[in-house]
Design an enzyme around this catalytic site. Structure first.
Site, short mmCIF file in Angstrom:
data_model
loop_
_atom_site.label_atom_id
_atom_site.label_comp_id
_atom_site.label_asym_id
_atom_site.label_seq_id
_atom_site.Cartn_x
_atom_site.Cartn_y
_atom_site.Cartn_z
N SER A 184 45.75 33.72 37.18
CA SER A 184 44.71 32.89 37.79
C SER A 184 43.38 33.61 37.92
O SER A 184 42.35 32.98 38.16
CB SER A 184 45.17 32.40 39.17
OG SER A 184 45.43 33.51 40.02
N ASP A 208 55.92 34.49 43.91
CA ASP A 208 55.43 35.74 44.48
C ASP A 208 56.16 36.90 43.82
O ASP A 208 57.37 37.06 44.00
CB ASP A 208 55.67 35.73 45.99
CG ASP A 208 55.16 36.99 46.68
OD1 ASP A 208 54.72 37.92 45.99
OD2 ASP A 208 55.23 37.03 47.93
N VAL A 209 55.45 37.71 43.05
CA VAL A 209 56.11 38.80 42.31
C VAL A 209 56.72 39.84 43.24
O VAL A 209 57.60 40.60 42.81
CB VAL A 209 55.16 39.49 41.32
CG1 VAL A 209 54.64 38.51 40.28
CG2 VAL A 209 54.01 40.20 42.02
N ASN A 247 50.09 41.55 34.63
CA ASN A 247 48.69 41.62 35.02
C ASN A 247 48.48 41.45 36.52
O ASN A 247 47.39 41.70 37.02
CB ASN A 247 47.89 40.55 34.25
CG ASN A 247 46.44 40.51 34.63
OD1 ASN A 247 45.70 41.47 34.43
ND2 ASN A 247 46.01 39.40 35.21
N SER A 255 44.77 50.74 34.88
CA SER A 255 43.36 50.80 35.27
C SER A 255 42.85 52.21 35.03
O SER A 255 43.62 53.18 35.05
CB SER A 255 43.20 50.46 36.76
OG SER A 255 41.91 50.78 37.22
N TYR A 257 45.70 52.09 45.06
CA TYR A 257 45.58 51.41 43.76
C TYR A 257 45.80 52.39 42.62
O TYR A 257 46.51 52.09 41.65
CB TYR A 257 44.18 50.78 43.67
CG TYR A 257 43.95 49.89 42.48
CD1 TYR A 257 44.56 48.65 42.38
CD2 TYR A 257 43.10 50.30 41.45
CE1 TYR A 257 44.33 47.82 41.29
CE2 TYR A 257 42.87 49.47 40.36
CZ TYR A 257 43.48 48.24 40.28
OH TYR A 257 43.25 47.43 39.19
N ALA A 286 47.52 55.16 42.73
CA ALA A 286 48.94 55.53 42.72
C ALA A 286 49.78 54.44 42.06
O ALA A 286 50.68 54.73 41.26
CB ALA A 286 49.43 55.76 44.15
N LYS A 292 48.81 52.17 39.82
CA LYS A 292 48.53 52.07 38.38
C LYS A 292 49.02 53.29 37.62
O LYS A 292 49.47 53.18 36.48
CB LYS A 292 47.03 51.86 38.16
CG LYS A 292 46.51 50.52 38.71
CD LYS A 292 47.26 49.33 38.12
CE LYS A 292 46.63 48.00 38.53
NZ LYS A 292 47.33 46.84 37.95
N ILE A 309 35.24 45.84 34.66
CA ILE A 309 35.24 44.59 33.89
C ILE A 309 34.57 43.50 34.72
O ILE A 309 34.87 43.34 35.91
CB ILE A 309 36.68 44.16 33.51
CG1 ILE A 309 37.39 45.29 32.75
CG2 ILE A 309 36.64 42.89 32.68
CD1 ILE A 309 36.73 45.74 31.47
#
Length: 238
Positions: free
Chosen positions: A9, A58-59, A84, A136, A149, A151, A153, A182
């Site tokens: 999304s 919800d993953v 993603n 990332s 974040y 850690a 990735k 991006i």
């Protein structure tokens, strides 16, 4: 091939979903709370002659994820997966809360396991598959205020390399894409134009379509010999 794009999304997920549909794949565009945006992406894909569907779960909820994927697998295997889904909860670590740490790890890393693991055996049986994990530049270089974040990735990159070794003999590739800055609503609020010129040698933010093109390549037959790699797309950031 049937493809699933988690976090479909957002700006990047939308671009990836469109690129895969343009390549002729049947795309499932996933969202959690942003199902309206996922449905809008599906509508644009279908209007352009593509084949797409929206799906919400919800993953971070292993049972809910397994139930949703079981429904998708009833008709055929999913042979393309783009992990993603991810969130930010930025703060310098001295002031970071346990919830900020856990929530980011939970979506990016536990979410990766919850979605990927149930799809592996059906994919292995077909002896063809493509898994792309969205990492990332923060997971490669680190970034202030993003210890959680970075850690998550970096963990995703390690998982990519290990899983690629397990699946290489089965005709399944596993790669990571590590975008830099991006263009998106999230990046626009975090990086002023002057700051981007300071930290990005190309002196601009990347476009979601540029990242999507990299993903489309990695899931193609042309990339059958590319696996276990981290593909940086960051305008020259070291």
């Amino acid at each position: 091939m049937r493809a699933l794009v988690t976090g479909g999304s957002g700006a990047l997920g939308q671009a990836i979903s469109v690129a895969l549909a343009q390549a002729g794949h049947e795309v499932w565009v996933h969202a959690n709370r942003g199902i309206a945006q996922a449905e809008a992406t599906v509508a644009s894909i279908v209007a352009a002659g593509g084949n797409a569907h929206a799906i919400a779960f919800d993953v971070t909820d292993a049972e809910a994820t397994a139930a949703a994927l079981k429904g998708l697998l009833e008709s055929a295997p999913l042979q393309i997966l783009v992990n993603n889904a991810g969130i930010h909860a930025d703060a310098p670590m001295p002031g970071m809360t346990l919830q900020q740490w856990r929530s980011v790890i939970d979506v990016s890393l536990n979410g990766f396991f919850n979605v990927t693991q149930p799809l592996l055996m059906p994919m292995i049986r077909t002896r063809w598959g493509r898994i792309v994990n969205m990492a990332s530049v923060a997971g490669v270089m680190g970034n202030r205020g993003q210890v959680n974040y970075a850690a998550a990735k970096a963990g995703l990159i390690g998982a990519t390399k290990a899983l690629s070794l397990e699946l290489a003999s089965r005709g399944i590739t596993v790669n990571a894409v590590a975008p830099g800055v991006i263009e998106s609503p999230m990046a626009d609020s975090a990086f002023a134009p002057e700051r981007i010129k300071q930290i990005v040698p190309a002196q601009r933010a990347g476009q979601p379509d540029e990242v999507a093109a990299m993903v489309a390549y990695l899931v193609s037959d042309a990339a059958a010999y590319v696996t276990g790699q981290v593909m940086s797309i960051n305008g020259g950031m070291a």
